[in-house]
Scaffold this motif. Structure first.
Motif, PDB file in Angstrom:
ATOM      1  N   SER A  11      47.249 -31.025  89.121  1.00 50.42           N
ATOM      2  CA  SER A  11      46.936 -29.624  89.419  1.00 50.42           C
ATOM      3  C   SER A  11      47.207 -28.671  88.262  1.00 50.42           C
ATOM      4  N   THR A  12      47.809 -29.158  87.186  1.00 46.55           N
ATOM      5  CA  THR A  12      48.126 -28.316  86.032  1.00 46.55           C
ATOM      6  C   THR A  12      47.127 -28.589  84.916  1.00 46.55           C
ATOM      7  N   VAL A  13      46.593 -27.529  84.338  1.00 46.33           N
ATOM      8  CA  VAL A  13      45.645 -27.682  83.240  1.00 46.33           C
ATOM      9  C   VAL A  13      46.359 -27.529  81.902  1.00 46.33           C
ATOM     10  N   MET A  14      45.821 -28.186  80.917  1.00 44.05           N
ATOM     11  CA  MET A  14      46.343 -28.095  79.552  1.00 44.05           C
ATOM     12  C   MET A  14      46.102 -26.667  79.068  1.00 44.05           C
ATOM     13  N   PRO A  15      47.170 -25.939  78.692  1.00 45.90           N
ATOM     14  CA  PRO A  15      47.001 -24.526  78.354  1.00 45.90           C
ATOM     15  C   PRO A  15      46.595 -24.246  76.908  1.00 45.90           C
ATOM     16  N   PHE A  16      46.540 -25.266  76.062  1.00 48.17           N
ATOM     17  CA  PHE A  16      46.230 -25.031  74.645  1.00 48.17           C
ATOM     18  C   PHE A  16      45.608 -26.280  74.039  1.00 48.17           C
ATOM     19  N   GLY A  17      45.094 -26.117  72.833  1.00 49.92           N
ATOM     20  CA  GLY A  17      44.626 -27.254  72.049  1.00 49.92           C
ATOM     21  C   GLY A  17      43.206 -27.703  72.342  1.00 49.92           C
ATOM     22  N   LYS A  18      42.900 -28.842  71.790  1.00 52.11           N
ATOM     23  CA  LYS A  18      41.560 -29.426  71.852  1.00 52.11           C
ATOM     24  C   LYS A  18      41.068 -29.621  73.279  1.00 52.11           C
ATOM     25  N   HIS A  19      41.954 -29.919  74.200  1.00 51.95           N
ATOM     26  CA  HIS A  19      41.579 -30.201  75.588  1.00 51.95           C
ATOM     27  C   HIS A  19      42.038 -29.100  76.544  1.00 51.95           C
ATOM     28  N   ILE A  24      46.028 -32.182  83.255  1.00 50.12           N
ATOM     29  CA  ILE A  24      46.914 -33.089  82.513  1.00 50.12           C
ATOM     30  C   ILE A  24      46.586 -34.545  82.861  1.00 50.12           C
ATOM     31  N   ALA A  25      46.306 -34.829  84.119  1.00 47.91           N
ATOM     32  CA  ALA A  25      45.998 -36.195  84.554  1.00 47.91           C
ATOM     33  C   ALA A  25      44.693 -36.718  83.966  1.00 47.91           C
ATOM     34  N   ASP A  26      43.836 -35.827  83.473  1.00 44.00           N
ATOM     35  CA  ASP A  26      42.537 -36.235  82.934  1.00 44.00           C
ATOM     36  C   ASP A  26      42.500 -36.270  81.406  1.00 44.00           C
ATOM     37  N   LEU A  27      43.623 -36.022  80.766  1.00 47.12           N
ATOM     38  CA  LEU A  27      43.655 -36.050  79.300  1.00 47.12           C
ATOM     39  C   LEU A  27      43.460 -37.478  78.801  1.00 47.12           C
ATOM     40  N   LEU A  32      47.236 -38.182  74.404  1.00 50.84           N
ATOM     41  CA  LEU A  32      48.614 -38.330  74.878  1.00 50.84           C
ATOM     42  C   LEU A  32      49.442 -39.147  73.884  1.00 50.84           C
ATOM     43  N   ASN A  33      48.838 -40.180  73.315  1.00 52.48           N
ATOM     44  CA  ASN A  33      49.541 -41.004  72.331  1.00 52.48           C
ATOM     45  C   ASN A  33      49.828 -40.223  71.055  1.00 52.48           C
ATOM     46  N   TRP A  34      48.931 -39.306  70.686  1.00 56.78           N
ATOM     47  CA  TRP A  34      49.166 -38.453  69.520  1.00 56.78           C
ATOM     48  C   TRP A  34      50.426 -37.621  69.741  1.00 56.78           C
ATOM     49  N   PHE A  35      50.560 -37.032  70.927  1.00 59.46           N
ATOM     50  CA  PHE A  35      51.768 -36.262  71.240  1.00 59.46           C
ATOM     51  C   PHE A  35      53.005 -37.159  71.180  1.00 59.46           C
ATOM     52  N   ALA A  36      52.877 -38.385  71.669  1.00 58.87           N
ATOM     53  CA  ALA A  36      54.016 -39.306  71.649  1.00 58.87           C
ATOM     54  C   ALA A  36      54.467 -39.581  70.212  1.00 58.87           C
ATOM     55  N   ARG A  37      53.524 -39.685  69.307  1.00 56.25           N
ATOM     56  CA  ARG A  37      53.857 -39.925  67.897  1.00 56.25           C
ATOM     57  C   ARG A  37      54.402 -38.672  67.215  1.00 56.25           C
ATOM     58  N   GLU A  38      53.765 -37.534  67.478  1.00 54.23           N
ATOM     59  CA  GLU A  38      54.093 -36.295  66.773  1.00 54.23           C
ATOM     60  C   GLU A  38      55.223 -35.501  67.432  1.00 54.23           C
ATOM     61  N   GLN A  53      51.676 -39.616  79.619  1.00 56.49           N
ATOM     62  CA  GLN A  53      51.516 -40.629  78.578  1.00 56.49           C
ATOM     63  C   GLN A  53      52.131 -41.946  79.042  1.00 56.49           C
ATOM     64  N   GLU A  54      53.282 -41.875  79.667  1.00 55.77           N
ATOM     65  CA  GLU A  54      53.953 -43.081  80.176  1.00 55.77           C
ATOM     66  C   GLU A  54      53.118 -43.745  81.274  1.00 55.77           C
TER      67      GLU A  54
END
Length: 71
Positions: A11-19, A24-27, A32-38, A53-54
């Protein structure tokens, strides 16, 4: 993790960035892996991104299907 966190993923939308505007469930997994790395943001959104991501990494996305609102 709290059970209500799972509901917030669908029910929560990504508030910034490319997506921005994507639930969040549809990213995509690579995003998600990029965020995990960065590094995840130090915020509630960061907590949800890390949880998603998990879930995605472990192939558990079907857990969210019953929680999604009807389309």
């Amino acid at each position: 993790m709290k059970p209500e966190d799972l509901e917030r993923l669908v029910s929560t939308v990504m508030p910034f960035g490319k997506h921005q505007g994507t639930f969040i469930a549809d990213l995509p997994g690579n995003y998600l892996n990029w965020f995990a790395r960065e590094g995840f943001p130090k915020s509630e959104i960061g907590h949800l991104l890390a949880l998603m991501q998990e879930i995605d990494h472990n192939g558990l996305g079907d857990l969210l299907t019953p929680l999604r609102p009807p389309r």
